[in-house]
Structures are given as C-alpha cells and as structure tokens.
Write a protein that holds these residues in place. Structure first.
Motif, PDB file in Angstrom:
ATOM      1  N   MET A   1      36.208  35.390  36.800  1.00 57.25           N
ATOM      2  CA  MET A   1      34.621  35.196  36.636  1.00 57.25           C
ATOM      3  C   MET A   1      34.034  36.320  35.795  1.00 57.25           C
ATOM      4  N   GLU A   2      33.391  36.036  34.698  1.00 58.32           N
ATOM      5  CA  GLU A   2      32.623  37.190  34.080  1.00 58.32           C
ATOM      6  C   GLU A   2      31.401  37.531  34.492  1.00 58.32           C
ATOM      7  N   HIS A   3      30.667  38.532  34.107  1.00 61.63           N
ATOM      8  CA  HIS A   3      29.505  38.995  34.549  1.00 61.63           C
ATOM      9  C   HIS A   3      28.391  37.824  34.526  1.00 61.63           C
ATOM     10  N   GLU A   5      28.412  34.729  34.087  1.00 60.88           N
ATOM     11  CA  GLU A   5      28.974  33.371  34.695  1.00 60.88           C
ATOM     12  C   GLU A   5      28.565  33.737  36.519  1.00 60.88           C
ATOM     13  N   LYS A  22      34.128  27.391  42.411  1.00 63.65           N
ATOM     14  CA  LYS A  22      33.641  28.787  41.892  1.00 63.65           C
ATOM     15  C   LYS A  22      33.642  29.759  43.225  1.00 63.65           C
ATOM     16  N   HIS A  29      34.397  38.408  42.240  1.00 61.19           N
ATOM     17  CA  HIS A  29      33.674  39.256  41.231  1.00 61.19           C
ATOM     18  C   HIS A  29      32.810  40.225  42.058  1.00 61.19           C
ATOM     19  N   CYS A  33      32.630  44.010  41.118  1.00 62.63           N
ATOM     20  CA  CYS A  33      31.989  44.431  40.152  1.00 62.63           C
ATOM     21  C   CYS A  33      30.415  45.071  40.968  1.00 62.63           C
ATOM     22  N   CYS A  36      27.049  43.923  39.514  1.00 63.02           N
ATOM     23  CA  CYS A  36      26.670  42.409  39.799  1.00 63.02           C
ATOM     24  C   CYS A  36      26.232  42.415  41.450  1.00 63.02           C
TER      25      CYS A  36
END
Length: 190
Positions: A1-3, A5, A22, A29, A33, A36
């Motif tokens: 999963m990207e930032h 999203e 999800k 994530h 991260c 985030c």
C-alpha cells in the motif's frame, strides 16, 4: 500500500469502517512508515479525543497506546480471517483429493475387472479352440490332464522318502540277521 492510499484510510480506520481486504495492508504500512504513522497518531488523538469529550467520557491517558492496541487488534483480525480462508481451502482441497482418489481407485478396479473378465471369457475361444482345439481331446482323452498325472507320478513327497528310508533300514536289518544266521549255521553240501 502506498502513502496516499494509506492516508485515505486513516478516517475509515478511526471510524472502524476500513474495508476488510485493505486492513492488513493498512496496518503493515502504518507500522513501517514513520511519516504516515505520525499522521495517523495526530488524527487518532484529535478524533478520538473529541468523541470522548462530546460523549462526556473520561479522556484516555495514553492515545498512542490505544492506537497501537487498535492497530494490533485490526492486524490480528485480518490474520485470523486469512487463517480461516487458508484452513477452509485446505480442508476443501483435502476432501476433494480424498474423494478423487477413491473414485480413481474404483474406476481402475472396474477397468481391471472388466479386462480380466473379457480375457477370461475370450480365452477359451481364442487360445484353446483356435490353436489347440483338435489336439486337446483325442478320442475323448484330455492329453493335458494325462500329462499332468504323469508329471505328478514322478514326484516323491517327503513322507514317501521317509517311509522308503525306514523300509531300507528294515530290509538291511533282515539281511544282516540272515547273514549272521548263515555264519553260525553249518553249511551242508551234498
């Protein structure tokens, strides 16, 4: 999963409405991260704190601990769902393989029995009548049976051998006794 999203699921996470497919990616994530995760902490502290104040509840003493507990709960729930799916798939696959194996073995057994019965039913017609038909019975005598009887006559069993040895011993004893009698008897010659 990207930032982007992951950040789009921050509010649904706080509201408890993040889609189940999800959840695992979101938690992974957020744990990896730092940027985030800090944003999630800020939103979580603000939103949960405001809800607690609006509902006249006591404010949490440590929002970060509560956030980590929620992330861990969400992660374990996602893992449990995955385990259930894998278990269900494994059980289904195992049942399918067992049933398939039994059906395959049954089919092979039927084919084998069919082939054996076909050979057996055709054997008399094919092997004997066409190739040996006139030679098996000549004048009403079954030459195969007669040859087996002759073959069996030649065979001496273990019991017959023992009986023969005992007979030889008895005969030898009689010969020796007769020889001794002759030795001591006077021989009269006319």
């Amino acid at each position: 999963m990207e930032h982007l999203e992951a950040q789009s699921y921050i509010m649904p996470f706080i509201d408890g409405k993040i889609p189940s497919d999800k959840q695992d990616g979101f938690v992974l994530h957020m744990k990896n991260c730092k940027k985030c995760h800090e944003e999630l902490e800020i939103y979580y502290t603000l939103m949960v704190g405001m809800r607690q104040l609006d509902n006249n509840q006591d404010l949490s003493a440590d929002f970060n601990k509560d956030l980590e507990r929620e992330l861990n709960r969400l992660s374990s729930r996602a893992k449990n769902k995955l385990r259930v799916k894998i278990s269900a798939f494994s059980i289904s696959l195992t049942a399918f393989l067992v049933v398939g194996s039994f059906l395959y073995a049954g089919a092979i057994a039927k084919i084998y029995n069919f082939e054996q019965n076909t050979k057996k039913s055709n054997q008399g017609k094919y092997y004997f009548s066409t190739s040996l038909g006139n030679q098996l019975l000549v004048n009403g005598i079954d030459h195969m049976k007669v040859s087996e009887e002759i073959e069996n006559e030649k065979k001496i069993t273990g019991f017959e051998r023992i009986k023969g040895f005992k007979q030889l011993e008895e005969d030898l004893d009689k010969i020796l006794d007769t020889g001794e009698e002759l030795l001591y008897d006077e021989v009269i010659i006319d």
